[in-house]
Design a protein around this motif. Structure first.
Motif, PDB file in Angstrom:
ATOM      1  N   GLY A  95      53.422  91.843  -6.006  1.00  0.00           N
ATOM      2  CA  GLY A  95      53.460  90.432  -6.352  1.00  0.00           C
ATOM      3  C   GLY A  95      52.699  90.133  -7.617  1.00  0.00           C
ATOM      4  N   LEU A  96      52.865  88.895  -8.115  1.00  0.00           N
ATOM      5  CA  LEU A  96      52.084  88.461  -9.267  1.00  0.00           C
ATOM      6  C   LEU A  96      51.760  86.974  -9.145  1.00  0.00           C
ATOM      7  CD1 LEU A  96      53.892  86.603 -11.413  1.00  0.00           C
ATOM      8  CD2 LEU A  96      54.784  88.802 -12.095  1.00  0.00           C
ATOM      9  N   GLU A  97      50.663  86.586  -9.744  1.00  0.00           N
ATOM     10  CA  GLU A  97      50.292  85.189  -9.921  1.00  0.00           C
ATOM     11  C   GLU A  97      50.744  84.770 -11.310  1.00  0.00           C
ATOM     12  OE1 GLU A  97      46.229  83.981  -9.002  1.00  0.00           O
ATOM     13  OE2 GLU A  97      45.852  86.004  -8.265  1.00  0.00           O
ATOM     14  N   LEU A  98      51.441  83.671 -11.410  1.00  0.00           N
ATOM     15  CA  LEU A  98      51.899  83.177 -12.712  1.00  0.00           C
ATOM     16  C   LEU A  98      50.871  82.217 -13.267  1.00  0.00           C
ATOM     17  CD1 LEU A  98      54.025  83.029 -14.920  1.00  0.00           C
ATOM     18  CD2 LEU A  98      55.214  81.282 -13.579  1.00  0.00           C
ATOM     19  N   PHE A  99      50.238  82.621 -14.365  1.00  0.00           N
ATOM     20  CA  PHE A  99      49.269  81.770 -15.040  1.00  0.00           C
ATOM     21  C   PHE A  99      50.027  80.733 -15.863  1.00  0.00           C
ATOM     22  CE2 PHE A  99      45.854  80.991 -18.256  1.00  0.00           C
ATOM     23  CZ  PHE A  99      44.858  80.618 -17.364  1.00  0.00           C
ATOM     24  N   GLU A 100      49.601  79.491 -15.794  1.00  0.00           N
ATOM     25  CA  GLU A 100      50.347  78.381 -16.378  1.00  0.00           C
ATOM     26  C   GLU A 100      50.666  78.582 -17.854  1.00  0.00           C
ATOM     27  OE1 GLU A 100      50.055  73.684 -15.622  1.00  0.00           O
ATOM     28  OE2 GLU A 100      48.318  74.536 -16.662  1.00  0.00           O
ATOM     29  N   ASN A 101      49.727  79.136 -18.629  1.00  0.00           N
ATOM     30  CA  ASN A 101      49.972  79.337 -20.060  1.00  0.00           C
ATOM     31  C   ASN A 101      51.155  80.254 -20.315  1.00  0.00           C
ATOM     32  OD1 ASN A 101      47.762  77.763 -20.448  1.00  0.00           O
ATOM     33  ND2 ASN A 101      46.495  79.297 -21.455  1.00  0.00           N
ATOM     34  N   ASP A 102      51.327  81.262 -19.445  1.00  0.00           N
ATOM     35  CA  ASP A 102      52.454  82.173 -19.627  1.00  0.00           C
ATOM     36  C   ASP A 102      53.786  81.461 -19.398  1.00  0.00           C
ATOM     37  OD1 ASP A 102      51.180  84.684 -20.283  1.00  0.00           O
ATOM     38  OD2 ASP A 102      50.359  84.648 -18.266  1.00  0.00           O
ATOM     39  N   LEU A 103      53.798  80.524 -18.473  1.00  0.00           N
ATOM     40  CA  LEU A 103      55.027  79.743 -18.260  1.00  0.00           C
ATOM     41  C   LEU A 103      55.251  78.785 -19.419  1.00  0.00           C
ATOM     42  CD1 LEU A 103      57.405  78.895 -16.509  1.00  0.00           C
ATOM     43  CD2 LEU A 103      55.879  77.296 -15.329  1.00  0.00           C
ATOM     44  N   THR A 104      54.194  78.151 -19.893  1.00  0.00           N
ATOM     45  CA  THR A 104      54.313  77.188 -20.992  1.00  0.00           C
ATOM     46  C   THR A 104      54.890  77.839 -22.240  1.00  0.00           C
ATOM     47  OG1 THR A 104      52.406  75.977 -20.120  1.00  0.00           O
ATOM     48  CG2 THR A 104      53.038  75.522 -22.395  1.00  0.00           C
ATOM     49  N   ALA A 105      54.507  79.097 -22.504  1.00  0.00           N
ATOM     50  CA  ALA A 105      54.971  79.787 -23.715  1.00  0.00           C
ATOM     51  C   ALA A 105      56.313  80.484 -23.530  1.00  0.00           C
ATOM     52  CB  ALA A 105      53.912  80.818 -24.137  1.00  0.00           C
ATOM     53  N   PHE A 106      56.827  80.488 -22.309  1.00  0.00           N
ATOM     54  CA  PHE A 106      58.101  81.150 -22.016  1.00  0.00           C
ATOM     55  C   PHE A 106      59.248  80.308 -22.568  1.00  0.00           C
ATOM     56  CE2 PHE A 106      61.529  82.005 -18.755  1.00  0.00           C
ATOM     57  CZ  PHE A 106      61.792  83.309 -19.170  1.00  0.00           C
ATOM     58  N   THR A 107      60.220  80.947 -23.215  1.00  0.00           N
ATOM     59  CA  THR A 107      61.298  80.186 -23.871  1.00  0.00           C
ATOM     60  C   THR A 107      62.397  79.756 -22.904  1.00  0.00           C
ATOM     61  OG1 THR A 107      62.390  82.270 -24.458  1.00  0.00           O
ATOM     62  CG2 THR A 107      60.915  81.291 -26.100  1.00  0.00           C
ATOM     63  N   GLY A 108      62.461  80.371 -21.727  1.00  0.00           N
ATOM     64  CA  GLY A 108      63.471  79.994 -20.755  1.00  0.00           C
ATOM     65  C   GLY A 108      63.003  78.862 -19.856  1.00  0.00           C
ATOM     66  N   PHE A 129      45.605  74.732 -10.979  1.00  0.00           N
ATOM     67  CA  PHE A 129      45.680  73.269 -10.963  1.00  0.00           C
ATOM     68  C   PHE A 129      44.237  72.772 -11.014  1.00  0.00           C
ATOM     69  CE2 PHE A 129      46.314  69.240  -8.372  1.00  0.00           C
ATOM     70  CZ  PHE A 129      46.815  68.512  -9.449  1.00  0.00           C
ATOM     71  N   ARG A 130      43.898  72.022 -12.078  1.00  0.00           N
ATOM     72  CA  ARG A 130      42.496  71.718 -12.363  1.00  0.00           C
ATOM     73  C   ARG A 130      42.184  70.234 -12.138  1.00  0.00           C
ATOM     74  NH1 ARG A 130      43.878  75.095 -16.953  1.00  0.00           N
ATOM     75  NH2 ARG A 130      42.700  77.051 -16.961  1.00  0.00           N
ATOM     76  N   ASP A 131      40.874  69.963 -11.948  1.00  0.00           N
ATOM     77  CA  ASP A 131      40.297  68.610 -11.985  1.00  0.00           C
ATOM     78  C   ASP A 131      41.050  67.625 -11.097  1.00  0.00           C
ATOM     79  OD1 ASP A 131      38.366  69.481 -13.746  1.00  0.00           O
ATOM     80  OD2 ASP A 131      39.487  68.892 -15.530  1.00  0.00           O
TER      81      ASP A 131
END
Length: 628
Positions: A28-41, A63-65
């Motif tokens: 399995g993997l945890e998806l870090f939000e920045n990696d999704l944000t920079a993903f072109t799809g 998910f912060r604050d």
């Protein structure tokens, strides 16, 4: 439990990270939000990418604050959560990882936070989603896992569970006993990270110095013991923030991560993985020798009191020995331990003596390390080895294998008698890239039962070198790992000049440094010259007789002392085209490796190198070229 890793651990694009994680064998993997944000799809395509590689998407994070807010700010927090839930549904994951707030307007109170998470749990449940809550070590109000557990307990919602993160727990030096009393089904995620022990703020420590379990100094075995008490069976997931990992090769990082996961599992009673084996000693070192360097190396070993005690029955290889020191000089061009592209005379294999070689290899195999069988490399001996990160070999052998190898592979008609004072190999020092430094640290600590010293900095004229020593229970095995972020330090110059990481010096222990230095002087062996100012400083630091100090200066002997005893050192000059040099030491109870003298030694070597290069440019230099 099953293996997982956060995408933030690796370098590269999301596609590159997912491929490396899958190829390493994670589940399995945890998806870090920045990696999704920079993903072109689209998020849906990101989820399909992950699943197409056979991976489970464990969680979207972070998910912060969220908790402790009022009025419009609280409404906005729930709006943000709904947007995250939208993403999760598109991605195809059911878990959102939320960390304790650092928001300046948040209010304290466990009950207030529990109320917020109860409402968040209600919203998540309507979508068949879940939320996992983590205590950040630098959280504004909640920075202790016991408090985050109390929030989850008071919220009492089946869709709200706990995150346990080893870094946040250990960095706060929080007791572990409470973990064993938490029901495993209330823990939704366990994140693991090790780290060196540093005195700095929690956030900087976390963001730059985390490493895989087995590469740092935290008590991961105690955490895993407590976790077993909970009967948790979810993802055991690495979350590492490390500058070296961000610059390194994602495939190497992922492979190390999976080995670290197996190491963690081996710390639990039900793992089925054999216990780590203690290293008893260094049985031998094998040196791939350029034929043009062979006679010069023979002369040096003879001056040290070693003798050729056997010649290989089929190969151009010799065994040299004295005391418990065994060196194999191998001039075969096809020697399989030689690192491709490294033509210099170099140490390319090490023999590690253990009490039970079979159990050590069984553990190494379970932890995912590459085992090299003799038939794979066309060897006539029957010794198996590990392939090290630098391409060299580590043979793991026990007494019966070693005696058979010497008798069968290196027969002699007449047994020469060494006449020197050498006793043993005192320590081996390795120069590594930072990524290889962490990989080799993990390998040795994962497979063998070794103690780790606190890391320390060695001052180099061109920067700092981080050094850490692994040693066995009785001090007969010491391995010093060295890496540097500065490009022109001794360790990095070795890596650059010789095409990668490797052993850069071997310290041989003598029972009489006087006798050894006299023999070297008589043989005309050039020693590393130490400046006179060192000995003036020595006189100020230690109460040494004037005659002793004069002898040290005449023979270029370095000295140190600790509460346990004394330490004498001298260094042989490094010949041209030889990737390593010899240190001779006399250890009388002393526990360290002479670290206070390292700056003097490195500076002297660099000065000699500069002088030699100048002499060569002028056309009248000696036939040696010094590399450090």
């Amino acid at each position: 439990m099953y293996s997982s890793i956060a995408t933030v651990c690796l370098s590269g694009s999301l596609e590159e990270k997912v491929d490396a994680i899958a190829q390493a064998g994670f589940e399995g993997l945890e998806l870090f939000e920045n990696d999704l944000t920079a993903f072109t799809g689209t998020p849906r395509e990101a989820g399909e990418l992950i699943r197409s590689r056979g991976l489970k998407l464990v969680t979207l994070q972070p998910f912060r604050d969220f908790e402790g807010l009022q009025g419009r700010a609280r409404e906005r927090a729930f709006d943000r959560a709904e947007h995250k839930f939208d993403l999760m549904e598109e991605l195809g994951t059911d878990l959102l990882m939320a960390c304790s707030t650092v928001h300046p307007d948040s209010l304290p109170g466990l009950s207030r936070a529990a109320d917020d998470y109860y409402e968040l749990g209600e919203r998540a449940a309507r979508r068949h989603l879940r939320v996992a809550y983590e205590a950040l070590a630098w959280g504004r109000h909640i920075h202790d896992y016991r408090d985050s557990w109390e929030v989850v307990r008071r919220a009492a919602h089946p869709s709200v569970g706990l995150v346990l993160d080893t870094f946040h727990i250990f960095s706060r030096q929080t007791e572990l006993g409470t973990i064993g009393r938490i029901p495993g089904d209330r823990i939704f995620l366990v994140q693991t990270a090790d780290a060196p022990r540093l005195s700095m703020d929690h956030l900087s420590w976390s963001r730059h110095y985390r490493c895989f379990p087995g590469q740092g100094e935290l008590q991961m075995d105690k955490f895993m013991g407590m976790l077993q008490e909970t009967r948790y069976d979810g993802p055991l997931s690495h979350e590492i923030f490390n500058d070296v990992f961000r610059m390194g090769h994602s495939d190497q990082t992922a492979r190390d991560g999976l080995r670290s996961y197996h190491l963690l599992r081996s710390m639990q009673d039900d793992s089925g993985i054999p216990a780590p084996q203690p290293i008893e000693s260094v049985a031998f070192l094998e040196i791939a020798v350029d034929p043009e360097d062979l006679q010069r190396l023979r002369e040096l070993l003879s001056a040290l009191g070693m003798a050729c005690v056997g010649r290989h029955h089929t190969l151009n290889a010799e065994r040299w020995a004295a005391g418990d020191v065994n060196l194999v000089l191998n001039t075969e061009a096809s020697f399989t331990g030689r690192v491709p592209g490294r033509e210099a005379t170099a140490i390319t294999a090490i023999g590690l003596k253990v009490s039970n070689a079979y159990e050590a290899f069984k553990r190494a195999d379970k932890l995912g390390y590459d085992i090299v069988e003799p038939e794979e490399v066309g060897a006539s001996h029957r010794m198996s080895a590990l392939r090290n990160v630098d391409g060299s070999l580590s043979y793991i052998i026990d007494d019966s294998q070693l005696s058979r190898t010497w008798d069968r592979e290196f027969p002699v008609d007449v047994q020469p008698v060494p006449n020197g004072a050498l006793v043993d190999i005192d320590h081996i020092s390795v120069a590594l890239s930072y990524h290889d430094y962490l990989s080799l640290m993990l390998q040795y600590r994962a497979i063998f039962q070794l103690e780790i010293t606190p890391s320390f900095d060695v001052t180099d004229p061109r920067g700092l070198i981080q050094s850490q020593v692994l040693q066995n229970y009785n001090g007969r095995f010491r391995l010093a790992l060295n890496a540097s972020a500065s490009p022109n330090t001794a360790s990095n110059r070795f890596v650059r000049q010789y095409g990668g990481s490797g052993i850069h010096h071997v310290a041989l222990r003598t029972e009489s440094v006087r006798a050894t230095s006299a023999a070297l002087q008589q043989a005309g062996t050039p020693m590393l010259p130490i400046p006179g100012n060192y000995y003036r400083d020595l006189a100020a630091r230690f109460d040494l007789p004037a005659q002793t100090q004069a002898w040290m200066q005449d023979h270029h002997i370095l000295f140190d002392q600790d509460d346990s005893g004394e330490f004498h050192q001298l260094y042989v000059e490094q010949p041209a085209h030889q990737a390593f040099f010899f240190e001779l030491v006399q250890r009388d109870g002393y526990q360290g490796l002479g670290a206070p003298n390292a700056f003097v030694r490195v500076t002297a070597q660099q000065r000699l190198e500069a002088e030699t290069l100048t002499a060569h440019r002028d056309g009248d230099g000696p036939d040696t070229l010094h590399h450090r």
